[in-house]
Design an enzyme around this catalytic site. Structure first.
Site, PDB file in Angstrom:
ATOM      1  N   ASP A  26       5.247  58.500  84.874  1.00 32.25           N
ATOM      2  CA  ASP A  26       4.322  58.973  84.902  1.00 32.25           C
ATOM      3  C   ASP A  26       3.070  57.606  84.176  1.00 32.25           C
ATOM      4  O   ASP A  26       3.397  56.630  84.219  1.00 32.25           O
ATOM      5  CB  ASP A  26       4.369  59.624  84.001  1.00 32.25           C
ATOM      6  CG  ASP A  26       3.570  61.304  83.343  1.00 32.25           C
ATOM      7  OD1 ASP A  26       2.261  61.370  84.756  1.00 32.25           O
ATOM      8  OD2 ASP A  26       3.283  61.440  82.710  1.00 32.25           O
ATOM      9  N   TYR A  33      15.674  54.507  79.624  1.00 37.66           N
ATOM     10  CA  TYR A  33      14.490  54.201  79.192  1.00 37.66           C
ATOM     11  C   TYR A  33      14.479  53.646  77.726  1.00 37.66           C
ATOM     12  O   TYR A  33      15.297  54.252  76.860  1.00 37.66           O
ATOM     13  CB  TYR A  33      13.423  54.955  79.563  1.00 37.66           C
ATOM     14  CG  TYR A  33      13.213  56.820  80.758  1.00 37.66           C
ATOM     15  CD1 TYR A  33      12.184  55.642  81.556  1.00 37.66           C
ATOM     16  CD2 TYR A  33      14.326  56.829  81.826  1.00 37.66           C
ATOM     17  CE1 TYR A  33      11.630  55.763  81.803  1.00 37.66           C
ATOM     18  CE2 TYR A  33      13.367  56.963  82.603  1.00 37.66           C
ATOM     19  CZ  TYR A  33      12.554  56.768  82.911  1.00 37.66           C
ATOM     20  OH  TYR A  33      11.588  57.157  84.339  1.00 37.66           O
TER      21      TYR A  33
END
Length: 322
Positions: free
Chosen positions: A93, A152
């Site tokens: 993103d 992540y």
């Protein structure tokens, strides 16, 4: 005949050095990807600072990582964007960073040595995007569809005063966090669950499968810096940031750890919104993407992987009068 590689020149393709990739490779057909012309497939591992980019996904303005990388590739290979057919494993993103983004692309010609194209790409790219590795890929490899798991990290700087050198890479929490209850709450995420309550809607995703498996969700303490590490089969749009946001509220002791199980069971994004909002993107980093070893096997007779090269200074002879 030769192929221009930026300011460098790559040797002509050798017909016997690397097998051509069939346009009817099973993974392309299986996932409904438009077949492309025969050629050679290459895998890149990328690192980038996402601060000034509008995410990974291609768009001209504002700039995205994919757009910037494709511009460098078209210059280096003299091919058109449609010919490269570049695919990224994860659509990070706006403002999200990466250390281990994986992509693949095609060329109609082969390279005898990947160090030259590697150096050319990093010479063409801005300094906040680096190609860490370039390697040949088999016909079966697909950066996105064959990803086994993704890791992540989300960094939180937990102190009254923010470390100025962490400001682009860590979220600043002035509230003293209870790491023990955060660790307890993170355990509720581990396993296979419907994560509908932790996903924002996105037109890019179509109708994604909300059931994902989380293999681990750890919290590491490094002084004032807290690093949340999550590994899973995949993640919905803003899922990681929404999970971290809830853990922050739990760490502030505003809500109990078992609230995670309740919100998961609700499968309702509105239920999560009662307790927390999404954290900002700059603390999030795509660290690595794992594949089965069989999917990373190199084709026979291919050039060696390139991890970059060191420059050396040639030693000169000492003048006789010294």
């Amino acid at each position: 005949m030769s192929y221009a590689v930026g300011a460098l020149v790559a040797p002509s393709p050798s017909p016997t050095s690397l097998p051509l990739i069939s346009s009817t490779a099973s993974v392309e057909v299986e996932h409904g990807v438009k077949p492309i012309q025969d050629g050679y497939k290459w895998r890149l591992v990328l690192a980038y600072e996402g601060t000034r980019y509008a995410g990974w996904q291609y768009q001209q303005s504002p700039p995205t990582v994919q757009c910037t990388l494709e511009k460098a590739l078209t210059q280096a290979t003299k091919l058109q964007r449609k010919d490269l057919s570049l695919v990224g494993a994860s659509r990070t993103d706006v403002g999200v960073h990466a250390w281990g983004q994986v992509v693949h692309f095609f060329t109609p010609f082969n390279y005898d040595n990947l160090e030259e194209i590697h150096a050319a790409l990093n010479g063409l790219l801005p300094s906040d995007i680096r190609v860490r590795e370039i390697s040949p890929a088999s016909a079966e490899f697909h950066a996105r569809f064959f990803a086994k798991s993704k890791i992540y990290h989300y960094k939180i700087y937990n102190d009254s005063v923010m470390d100025t050198f962490q400001r682009h890479f860590a979220y600043h929490s002035v509230y003293k966090l209870n790491s023990a209850v955060m660790k307890e709450a993170a355990k509720y995420f581990v396993g296979k669950h419907d994560f509908s309550a932790f996903a924002n809607s996105s037109h890019k995703d179509g109708v994604p499968d909300p059931v994902k498996q989380i293999f681990r969700f750890d919290l590491k303490e490094m002084g004032a810096l807290l690093q949340l590490e999550v590994e899973g089969t995949g993640f919905l749009y803003r899922q990681v940031r929404n999970m971290v946001a809830l853990l922050l509220q739990i760490g502030r002791e505003a809500i109990p750890p078992d609230i995670v199980a309740y919100i998961l069971a609700s499968r309702d994004r509105k239920e999560l919104a009662k307790y927390s909002l999404s954290v900002p993107p700059h603390g999030l980093c795509l660290v690595s993407i794992k594949y089965k070893e069989s999917h990373l096997l190199l084709p026979p007779g291919c050039p060696a992987n390139s991890f970059g090269r060191h420059h050396t200074i040639r030693k000169c002879k000492v003048p006789f009068f010294l």
